[in-house]
Design an enzyme around this catalytic site. Sequence first.
Site, PDB file in Angstrom:
ATOM      1  N   LEU A 179       0.839  -1.205   0.000  1.00 23.98           N
ATOM      2  CA  LEU A 179       0.000   0.000   0.000  1.00 23.98           C
ATOM      3  C   LEU A 179       0.875   1.258   0.000  1.00 23.98           C
ATOM      4  O   LEU A 179       0.730   2.134  -0.842  1.00 23.98           O
ATOM      5  CB  LEU A 179      -0.915  -0.005   1.238  1.00 23.98           C
ATOM      6  CG  LEU A 179      -1.869   1.173   1.401  1.00 23.98           C
ATOM      7  CD1 LEU A 179      -3.000   1.111   0.362  1.00 23.98           C
ATOM      8  CD2 LEU A 179      -2.497   1.193   2.812  1.00 23.98           C
ATOM      9  N   SER A 209       0.961   7.889   5.727  1.00 24.55           N
ATOM     10  CA  SER A 209      -0.320   8.079   6.419  1.00 24.55           C
ATOM     11  C   SER A 209      -1.426   8.442   5.433  1.00 24.55           C
ATOM     12  O   SER A 209      -2.564   7.992   5.558  1.00 24.55           O
ATOM     13  CB  SER A 209      -0.182   9.189   7.468  1.00 24.55           C
ATOM     14  OG  SER A 209       0.707   8.776   8.482  1.00 24.55           O
ATOM     15  N   ASP A 232      -8.740  -2.593   9.127  1.00 19.57           N
ATOM     16  CA  ASP A 232      -9.630  -2.776  10.285  1.00 19.57           C
ATOM     17  C   ASP A 232      -9.500  -4.186  10.863  1.00 19.57           C
ATOM     18  O   ASP A 232      -9.567  -4.385  12.078  1.00 19.57           O
ATOM     19  CB  ASP A 232     -11.102  -2.553   9.888  1.00 19.57           C
ATOM     20  CG  ASP A 232     -11.442  -1.080   9.677  1.00 19.57           C
ATOM     21  OD1 ASP A 232     -10.649  -0.213  10.094  1.00 19.57           O
ATOM     22  OD2 ASP A 232     -12.507  -0.806   9.082  1.00 19.57           O
ATOM     23  N   GLU A 291       1.110  -0.208  10.008  1.00 17.34           N
ATOM     24  CA  GLU A 291      -0.356  -0.391   9.869  1.00 17.34           C
ATOM     25  C   GLU A 291      -1.130   0.813  10.421  1.00 17.34           C
ATOM     26  O   GLU A 291      -2.189   0.680  11.042  1.00 17.34           O
ATOM     27  CB  GLU A 291      -0.804  -1.723  10.476  1.00 17.34           C
ATOM     28  CG  GLU A 291      -0.297  -2.882   9.633  1.00 17.34           C
ATOM     29  CD  GLU A 291      -0.939  -4.203   9.905  1.00 17.34           C
ATOM     30  OE1 GLU A 291      -2.145  -4.239  10.177  1.00 17.34           O
ATOM     31  OE2 GLU A 291      -0.228  -5.212   9.824  1.00 17.34           O
TER      32      GLU A 291
HETATM   33  N1  CAA Z   1     -13.840   0.836   6.036  1.00 17.22           N
HETATM   34  C1  CAA Z   1     -14.469   0.973   4.835  1.00 17.22           C
HETATM   35  N2  CAA Z   1     -14.322   2.053   4.058  1.00 17.22           N
HETATM   36  C2  CAA Z   1     -13.530   3.043   4.504  1.00 17.22           C
HETATM   37  C3  CAA Z   1     -12.867   2.988   5.735  1.00 17.22           C
HETATM   38  C4  CAA Z   1     -13.043   1.822   6.520  1.00 17.22           C
HETATM   39  N3  CAA Z   1     -12.440   1.670   7.701  1.00 17.22           N
HETATM   40  N4  CAA Z   1     -12.135   4.108   5.916  1.00 17.22           N
HETATM   41  C5  CAA Z   1     -12.361   4.873   4.831  1.00 17.22           C
HETATM   42  N5  CAA Z   1     -13.194   4.216   3.978  1.00 17.22           N
HETATM   43  C6  CAA Z   1     -13.706   4.703   2.703  1.00 17.22           C
HETATM   44  C7  CAA Z   1     -14.546   5.967   2.894  1.00 17.22           C
HETATM   45  O1  CAA Z   1     -15.875   5.633   3.194  1.00 17.22           O
HETATM   46  C8  CAA Z   1     -14.398   6.630   1.553  1.00 17.22           C
HETATM   47  O2  CAA Z   1     -15.235   5.970   0.634  1.00 17.22           O
HETATM   48  P1  CAA Z   1     -16.199   6.817  -0.385  1.00 17.22           P
HETATM   49  O3  CAA Z   1     -15.247   7.546  -1.275  1.00 17.22           O
HETATM   50  O4  CAA Z   1     -16.967   5.761  -1.074  1.00 17.22           O
HETATM   51  O5  CAA Z   1     -16.994   7.732   0.479  1.00 17.22           O
HETATM   52  C9  CAA Z   1     -12.967   6.290   1.145  1.00 17.22           C
HETATM   53  O6  CAA Z   1     -12.614   5.095   1.869  1.00 17.22           O
HETATM   54  C10 CAA Z   1     -11.977   7.385   1.496  1.00 17.22           C
HETATM   55  O7  CAA Z   1     -12.089   7.614   2.878  1.00 17.22           O
HETATM   56  P2  CAA Z   1     -11.495   8.906   3.593  1.00 17.22           P
HETATM   57  O8  CAA Z   1     -11.928  10.119   2.845  1.00 17.22           O
HETATM   58  O9  CAA Z   1     -11.821   8.804   5.039  1.00 17.22           O
HETATM   59  O10 CAA Z   1      -9.930   8.679   3.335  1.00 17.22           O
HETATM   60  P3  CAA Z   1      -8.701   9.575   3.746  1.00 17.22           P
HETATM   61  O11 CAA Z   1      -7.860   9.803   2.551  1.00 17.22           O
HETATM   62  O12 CAA Z   1      -9.143  10.752   4.566  1.00 17.22           O
HETATM   63  O13 CAA Z   1      -7.821   8.574   4.662  1.00 17.22           O
HETATM   64  C11 CAA Z   1      -7.112   7.344   6.563  1.00 17.22           C
HETATM   65  C12 CAA Z   1      -8.271   7.886   5.710  1.00 17.22           C
HETATM   66  C13 CAA Z   1      -7.818   6.653   7.709  1.00 17.22           C
HETATM   67  C14 CAA Z   1      -6.187   8.411   7.104  1.00 17.22           C
HETATM   68  C15 CAA Z   1      -6.301   6.309   5.737  1.00 17.22           C
HETATM   69  O14 CAA Z   1      -5.560   6.931   4.719  1.00 17.22           O
HETATM   70  C16 CAA Z   1      -5.352   5.497   6.595  1.00 17.22           C
HETATM   71  O15 CAA Z   1      -5.775   4.522   7.241  1.00 17.22           O
HETATM   72  N6  CAA Z   1      -4.048   5.844   6.596  1.00 17.22           N
HETATM   73  C17 CAA Z   1      -3.028   5.012   7.211  1.00 17.22           C
HETATM   74  C18 CAA Z   1      -2.547   4.007   6.207  1.00 17.22           C
HETATM   75  C19 CAA Z   1      -1.885   2.840   6.842  1.00 17.22           C
HETATM   76  O16 CAA Z   1      -2.353   2.291   7.827  1.00 17.22           O
HETATM   77  N7  CAA Z   1      -0.792   2.389   6.221  1.00 17.22           N
HETATM   78  C20 CAA Z   1      -0.073   1.260   6.679  1.00 17.22           C
HETATM   79  C21 CAA Z   1       0.135   0.304   5.532  1.00 17.22           C
HETATM   80  S1  CAA Z   1       0.654  -1.305   5.926  1.00 17.22           S
HETATM   81  C22 CAA Z   1       2.205  -1.145   6.603  1.00 17.22           C
HETATM   82  O17 CAA Z   1       2.363  -0.495   7.551  1.00 17.22           O
HETATM   83  C23 CAA Z   1       3.349  -1.863   5.991  1.00 17.22           C
HETATM   84  C24 CAA Z   1       3.386  -3.296   6.209  1.00 17.22           C
HETATM   85  O18 CAA Z   1       3.765  -4.027   5.308  1.00 17.22           O
HETATM   86  C25 CAA Z   1       3.038  -3.880   7.516  1.00 17.22           C
END
Ligand code: CAA
Length: 388
Positions: A125, A132, A241, A365
Amino acid sequence: MIKELYTPMQIELRERARELAETAMRPVAAKYDEAQEYPWEVQKAIKAAGLSGVWIPKEYGGMGGGVLDLCIVVEEFSRACGGMGVGFAVNALGSFPIIVGGTDEQKERWLPGIAAGEKLIAFGLSEAKAGSDAASMQTRAEKDGEHYVLNGEKKWNTGGAVASYNTVFAVTNPDRGARGISAFVVEEGTKGYRVGKHEDKMGIRCVPVVEIHLEQCRVPEANLLGGHEGHGFKHAMITLDRARPGVAAQAVGLAQGALDLAMQYTHERQQFGQSVSSFQGVQWMLSDMATQIEAARQLVHHAARVIDSGHRHITKVSAMCKLMATDVAMKVTTDCVQLFGGYGYCKDYPIEKYMRDAKITQIYEGTNQIQRLVIARNLLREAAGGAN
Ligand code: CAA
């Protein structure tokens, strides 16, 4: 574990995972940490113990367990080695998008190999400029006949160097923001898919965290998850989630493992003619740590049960358990190093590794700042009359 609160399968899983952790992981944890090498012998032992597919549905060769079952196993592994805990858990992160968003044919194609421990899977991702703010990713996927051509670079790909599959998120429609993102399963050996830089890390050193380069990488359209464009970001969020309690369980395991060592050390260590654990100041630290760990564990298990119940609103409780358990892990492992005194700061003792391994749980994450943002958004939505 109060046995009445868990199913016979969960009790048995915990015993099996603990035995494996003590016999196959703890004895080699320091060796792989120092060498920064992937422990293939541990991967084989997990496979032989039949634990590779705990979270995968039975019809695809898994144990049919839920998030709670996954958390129980991850905690036990992480109690012995945080790196080995995440090396296992990242396969759940990588395969949840297939489970939640894949077609039956795609599930049939990829899940049985993962469940059998024959194949490992990563989750692509993040990018250098999209951490973020995951939706700002730049990796593109353009349709070309019966293929998509992927170009871009993924960052912080945990397990990417050893995985046969990688669930990669890319923009298929740049005009639609988050709704223009799609998910693809890219198989190892696909032309144009290349593992790049291996990060030299503070902790979880036995798991490779790498950059992934996608250069004119042609992926069959059959690998577009769900068969439709534009669902990738939603599937990534739904996946996070379900996967964040796994990070939280890793944190609980790290904290518990550190406390186990500190209990033993403070009992054996003599100062002023008595065991260090006989001092009230030390006893209060031990009590606080045990209480914080138990509170974190119960929140993780509660979140996992809510998710496994099929409840629609899981985002807030998932973020809460990740936030709390990982902050507890950082505090507890730091305090345990303190209890070891000067020895705690040196690699002759296993305790400093727990503190190094714990730090990443507050970062990956979703940083704990992002967890707070997610919790607050949901709180405010509930206050405005939405469901909770
Ligand atoms: N469940 C379902 N849908 C969701 C959701 C959820 N929990 N959260 C958001 N959505 C949907 C929204 O409903 C929206 O959909 P529509 O366009 O249809 O309305 C869409 O997704 C966009 O949502 P937002 O406008 O809320 O999105 P945003 O750009 O403001 O970002 C955020 C939200 C929560 C900050 C998100 O970007 C996020 O979680 N960021 C952190 C990313 C992360 O955790 N990265 C780690 C990657 S893995 C890793 O660490 C490496 C590894 O290999 C272990």
